[in-house]
Design an enzyme around this catalytic site. Sequence first.
Site, mmCIF file in Angstrom:
data_model
loop_
_atom_site.group_PDB
_atom_site.id
_atom_site.type_symbol
_atom_site.label_atom_id
_atom_site.label_comp_id
_atom_site.label_asym_id
_atom_site.label_seq_id
_atom_site.Cartn_x
_atom_site.Cartn_y
_atom_site.Cartn_z
ATOM 1 N N ARG A 18 0.801 -1.224 0.000
ATOM 2 C CA ARG A 18 0.000 0.000 0.000
ATOM 3 C C ARG A 18 0.833 1.272 0.000
ATOM 4 N NH1 ARG A 18 -2.926 -4.052 1.900
ATOM 5 N NH2 ARG A 18 -0.942 -4.544 2.854
ATOM 6 N N THR A 19 1.832 1.335 0.848
ATOM 7 C CA THR A 19 2.551 2.604 0.986
ATOM 8 C C THR A 19 3.201 3.000 -0.340
ATOM 9 O OG1 THR A 19 2.922 2.145 3.319
ATOM 10 C CG2 THR A 19 4.310 3.835 2.337
ATOM 11 N N LYS B 34 26.203 -4.318 -3.103
ATOM 12 C CA LYS B 34 27.658 -4.181 -3.251
ATOM 13 C C LYS B 34 28.270 -3.500 -2.030
ATOM 14 C CE LYS B 34 27.133 -3.507 -8.234
ATOM 15 N NZ LYS B 34 27.258 -2.499 -9.304
ATOM 16 N N ARG C 156 11.685 3.538 2.847
ATOM 17 C CA ARG C 156 11.307 2.558 3.889
ATOM 18 C C ARG C 156 12.509 1.672 4.123
ATOM 19 N NH1 ARG C 156 5.974 -1.157 4.093
ATOM 20 N NH2 ARG C 156 5.185 0.817 4.893
ATOM 21 N N HIS D 175 5.921 5.962 11.277
ATOM 22 C CA HIS D 175 5.296 5.829 9.944
ATOM 23 C C HIS D 175 4.330 7.015 9.790
ATOM 24 C CE1 HIS D 175 3.867 4.176 6.308
ATOM 25 N NE2 HIS D 175 3.610 2.934 6.664
HETATM 26 C C1 NCD Z 1 2.290 -1.256 8.077
HETATM 27 C C2 NCD Z 1 3.780 -1.019 8.126
HETATM 28 O O1 NCD Z 1 4.477 -1.281 7.138
HETATM 29 O O2 NCD Z 1 4.210 -0.533 9.151
HETATM 30 N N1 NCD Z 1 1.754 -1.361 6.806
HETATM 31 C C3 NCD Z 1 1.496 -0.226 6.058
HETATM 32 O O3 NCD Z 1 2.343 0.581 5.804
HETATM 33 N N2 NCD Z 1 0.229 -0.047 5.642
HETATM 34 C C4 NCD Z 1 1.804 -2.283 9.024
HETATM 35 C C5 NCD Z 1 2.418 -3.647 9.078
HETATM 36 O O4 NCD Z 1 3.333 -3.992 8.339
HETATM 37 O O5 NCD Z 1 1.945 -4.430 9.907
#
Ligand code: NCD
Length: 301
Positions: free
Chosen positions: A53-54, A82, A103, A131
Amino acid sequence: MKHVVSVEDLDKKYINGILKRAKQLTPIAKGNKKSKSLDGKILATCFFEPSTRTRLSFETAMQRLGGTCIGFADPSMTSHLKGETLSDAVKMVSAYSDAVVIRHPREGSAKLASEASDVPIINGGDGAGQHPTQTLLDLFTIKEEMGKLDGLNIGMVGDLRYGRTVHSLSQALDRFKTKLFFISPDILSMPSHITDELTGKWSSHEKLDEILGKLDVLYVTRIQKERFPDIEDYKKVAGAYRIDLELLKNAKSKMRILHPLPRVEEIAPEVDESKHAAYFRQAFNGVPVRMALLEDIIGGK
Ligand code: NCD
């Protein structure tokens, strides 16, 4: 230059502005109206950890506003393998783009990236840290579903220790006079570095059924298996909570269930059809909210 590394970077006025703009942008997010507000701009998405999703909602948001994206979803295809440092990688990517979403499994990585970058860094999740853009879409969803943010009783259940979404969300909700109920096994409780900073009311619980009836919103999280140093500890708490229709008989009729997704077993599929389920609408809301954020950060609006 505005980095979005932590919820601390977003005050209440800024959050309200993003939520308002996200509402206006919803027809564009759905593809019913067109915009070129980010024409010619490039967003880089650098994902050193899995994401559905993100990453995809950031890319959709950018493209719905006429911008384009570069990036990677699998660091094994980059010079990461590397031995390139995160700082060097970010320095380069920031030279190719107008903003970078990152991320990474390591807490503090987004902050490190912001120090190396020549363009705004957006934290798409740093280990068990923060997040912040998930929090913006969570707040937007609560406001859409409940009509307000102030004065609500909000429960967070599951992995409050390693779950980064609930860290950011608690800090943000603390600005909206909500009462927070943290529900988790003892070993997965909300870290004290978060609770120590809360100014509003909060309480900790182990049993969900005892307080479910008080809640306006229940924010469910996945037990973060990949972050347990010892898998035996994970096995002790896996499946600790499961939301099903039987449990929900005690819920307020207007109570809404949110979940950042992915879910594993913590919400039974039968709940999807109930009036309480808001998590798929929540996942869509990532698009208009991230559009509003990108417009602000790289569109100069
Ligand atoms: C979450 C995350 O990556 O922190 N997912 C997200 O970004 N929608 C939650 C998770 O991984 O449980």
